[in-house]
Scaffold this motif. Sequence first.
Motif, PDB file in Angstrom:
ATOM      1  N   VAL A  10      35.950  31.741  54.651  1.00 35.45           N
ATOM      2  CA  VAL A  10      35.550  32.868  55.561  1.00 35.45           C
ATOM      3  C   VAL A  10      34.297  32.058  56.346  1.00 35.45           C
ATOM      4  CG1 VAL A  10      34.493  35.011  55.861  1.00 35.45           C
ATOM      5  CG2 VAL A  10      36.222  34.572  53.952  1.00 35.45           C
ATOM      6  N   PRO A  15      34.393  39.717  54.167  1.00 39.74           N
ATOM      7  CA  PRO A  15      35.467  40.665  53.948  1.00 39.74           C
ATOM      8  C   PRO A  15      35.115  41.072  52.485  1.00 39.74           C
ATOM      9  CG  PRO A  15      36.120  38.332  54.093  1.00 39.74           C
ATOM     10  CD  PRO A  15      34.436  38.587  54.347  1.00 39.74           C
ATOM     11  N   THR A  16      36.067  42.189  52.301  1.00 39.23           N
ATOM     12  CA  THR A  16      35.950  42.629  50.591  1.00 39.23           C
ATOM     13  C   THR A  16      37.217  42.080  50.048  1.00 39.23           C
ATOM     14  OG1 THR A  16      37.678  44.380  51.341  1.00 39.23           O
ATOM     15  CG2 THR A  16      35.349  45.207  51.669  1.00 39.23           C
ATOM     16  N   GLU A  19      40.477  42.942  51.314  1.00 40.73           N
ATOM     17  CA  GLU A  19      40.979  42.263  52.591  1.00 40.73           C
ATOM     18  C   GLU A  19      41.365  40.679  52.493  1.00 40.73           C
ATOM     19  OE1 GLU A  19      37.972  44.705  55.874  1.00 40.73           O
ATOM     20  OE2 GLU A  19      37.093  42.992  54.517  1.00 40.73           O
TER      21      GLU A  19
END
Length: 71
Positions: A10, A15-16, A19
Motif C-alpha cells: 500500500v 485500507p481496511t 478492502e
Amino acid sequence: MSEGTPLLRVVRGEPTAEELAALTVVVAALSQQGRPRKRPAPVGAWATSGDAHRRPLRPGPGGWRAAGRPA
C-alpha cells in the motif's frame, strides 16, 4: 519471490482488512488469466456408455450386421 517479500504494498491511504482481502482476490484472479485452462475432453459417440448396456453379440449368420445396430 521470497517469503519475506510482500505480495502487495500500500503506497497511499489506509485500507481496511476487508478492502485488502478484496484486492488480493482480484489480483489473484487476474494473474490466472494468462495461464491456459484445462479443457474437458469432448464427449462423443466413442465415449458414450451406451455400448456397455447393449445386448451381447451372438455369432452366426448376419451377426456382423447385428453388431452395428444399437439395441
